[in-house]
Scaffold this active site. Structure first.
Site: not given
Ligand code: NAD
Length: 463
Positions: A135-136, A160-161, A163, A214, A236, A270, A317, A367
């Site tokens: 995630p970001w 894959k970071p 976007e 997420s 995670e 998180c 956001q 959240e």
């Molecule tokens: P997100 O799930 O939208 O995106 C995370 C990653 O998944 C990004 O790289 C995104 O491009 C990719 N992604 C999105 N859709 C996808 C798909 N269909 N197939 C494959 N990859 C896909 O989450 P976010 O908005 O970037 O981050 C916020 C979320 O991350 C929050 O819910 C937060 O709590 C969680 N988070 C958890 C932890 C932890 O260690 N538990 C740490 C940091 C963030």
């Protein structure tokens, strides 16, 4: 067709920081092929342990050498303060490479006494080609939490970071190459989740997905695995972590940590302590202290050393956060401070506190991923546990008390992957991190992370 570009925006200023390709199936195939080739030919996994260790240490040194510029880059791409980028992302990433460099030569199996005339032992073998999707919010650090142990185990990684924050991941791969990591051992694919992410998750030649993000995306990854090669997926996910303060605690220390438990990294953490549970008898005074401190936090330019809270990651956001605030007000929660945007440029949100929150409200269950604290009351230990465990999440929890026996009772009763006792948001590369319930499964960090990236092979030798 060449992929289209994604503009990377500094959320604090609106300035464009660069452009990266939105990779599709073709580019992902190329990256996975390069990783597979590296793995199959043993260019990385076949190296001596001492050499792997040296290269992982050199990556850590490379991160240290670019500490300031990497910190500024992470601050610009995320909107977090420079201090948070340096202390959280950059130092955390370097430490992960150092810690897992030390694991390379400690990846041992066991000899197991079994019945019959056999020698039985286990080999710990690398999982293969790993897709790491991150995630970001801590773009460099969370990438390192996955890349470093995977490489230590001999895997090849396609990273894959998000976007929104790909630039620090690209820089990490450059540092790794300069440190001597062979081509294919770490590939980066940029792009949206629906394009690059899905292509990686559905790839038949990816052996493992390690994900932080997420719950919504996690469900898609499990489906992608089920519909492709049944690759194992570790997750995670988010949290709605309870921070529980009893009347017998050191209340000043609890108030200081409660403040940063929610407002650190502008609430985009998180493990954010987004539910503050206060014992009845201290509720009003504790809340007043916290509101006073939250109202004085300096929100603004993330690169200014005096700033304490930076910009949210994006306009979307910020609007999502403000939507939660409006609905919480309508549901009867009392807005005690903040609740609004700060300034007209950037994506700044004022530190926000709601009191009179009840466990059934949306603001107590979902959240928000922003600087919004929900304060709930409890009468006794039993009620505190019931409220704390009443969400679908189970990432982290904290308890503040001067009673040692109660502290241990609470640590056992709280449904969470991490429990902090009289502290908050403690992280260390050496101790495992992850959640229970819908906060995910599998562990990053510590020796436990090595389980994600290895298989155990049981070898029987008839004697
Ligand atoms: P997100 O799930 O939208 O995106 C995370 C990653 O998944 C990004 O790289 C995104 O491009 C990719 N992604 C999105 N859709 C996808 C798909 N269909 N197939 C494959 N990859 C896909 O989450 P976010 O908005 O970037 O981050 C916020 C979320 O991350 C929050 O819910 C937060 O709590 C969680 N988070 C958890 C932890 C932890 O260690 N538990 C740490 C940091 C963030």
């Amino acid at each position: 067709m060449p992929p289209t570009d994604i503009a990377i925006i500094n959320p604090a200023t609106g300035a464009e920081l660069g452009r990266v390709p939105d990779c599709g199936a073709e580019e992902v195939n190329r990256a996975v092929d390069a990783a597979r080739h590296c793995f199959a030919t043993g260019q990385w996994r076949g190296r001596d342990g001492s050499e792997k260790e040296r290269i992982l240490l050199a990556i850590a040194d490379g991160i240290d050498a670019q500490r300031q510029s990497l910190g500024e880059l992470v601050s610009r791409e995320t909107g977090k303060t420079l201090a948070e980028a340096l202390g959280g992302d950059v130092d955390g990433a370097a430490d992960a490479f150092r810690y897992y460099a030390g694991a390379v030569r400690r990846l041992t199996g066991e000899t197991i006494p079994i019945d019959g005339n056999f020698l039985n032992y286990t080999l710990r073998e690398p999982a293969g080609v790993v897709g790491a999707i991150v995630p970001w919010n801590f773009p460099l650090c969370i990438a390192a939490w996955k890349v470093a142990p995977a490489l230590a185990c001999g895997c090849a990684v396609v990273l894959k970071p998000s976007e929104l924050t790909p630039l620090s991941a690209i820089r990490l791969a450059e540092i790794a190459r300069e440190a001597g990591l062979p081509g294919g051992a770490l590939e980066v694919v940029t792009g949206y989740g629906a394009t690059a992410g899905e292509a990686l998750a559905r790839h038949m030649d990816v052996d493992k997905i390690s994900f932080t993000g997420s719950p919504r995306t996690a469900r898609r990854l499990l489906t992608a695995s089920a519909e492709s090669n049944l690759k194992p997926v570790s997750l995670e996910l988010g949290g709605k972590s309870p921070n529980i303060v009893f009347a017998d605690a050191d209340l000043d220390a609890a108030a200081r940590k409660a403040l940063w438990g929610i407002f650190q990294n502008k609430g985009e953490v998180c493990t954010a302590g987004s539910r503050l549970l206060l014992e009845d008898s201290i509720h009003d005074a504790f809340l007043d202290t916290l509101i006073g401190r939250a109202s004085r936090l300096r929100v603004g330019d993330p690169l200014d050393p005096k700033t304490q809270m930076g910009s949210q990651i994006s306009t979307a956001q910020m609007e999502r956060i403000l939507g939660y605030v409006e609905r919480a007000k309508q549901a009867g929660a009392q807005l005690r401070c903040g609740g609004h945007r700060v300034g007209e440029t950037g994506c700044f949100v004022a530190p926000t506190i709601f009191s009179a929150v009840t466990p059934g409200m949306e603001i107590a269950r979902e959240e928000v991923f922003g600087p919004v604290l929900s304060v709930l009351r409890f009468r006794d230990e039993e009620e505190a546990i019931a409220i704390a465990n009443s969400t679908t999440y189970g990432l982290a929890a904290a308890v503040w008390t001067g009673n040692l026996r109660r502290a241990h009772r609470m640590a056992a009763a709280l449904q969470a992957g991490v429990v902090w006792v009289t502290t908050y948001n403690g992280f260390d590369t050496a101790t495992p991190f992850g959640g229970v319930k819908q906060s995910g499964f599998g562990r990053d960090l510590g020796a436990a992370a090595l389980d994600q990236y290895t298989h155990l092979k049981s070898v029987w030798v008839a004697l």
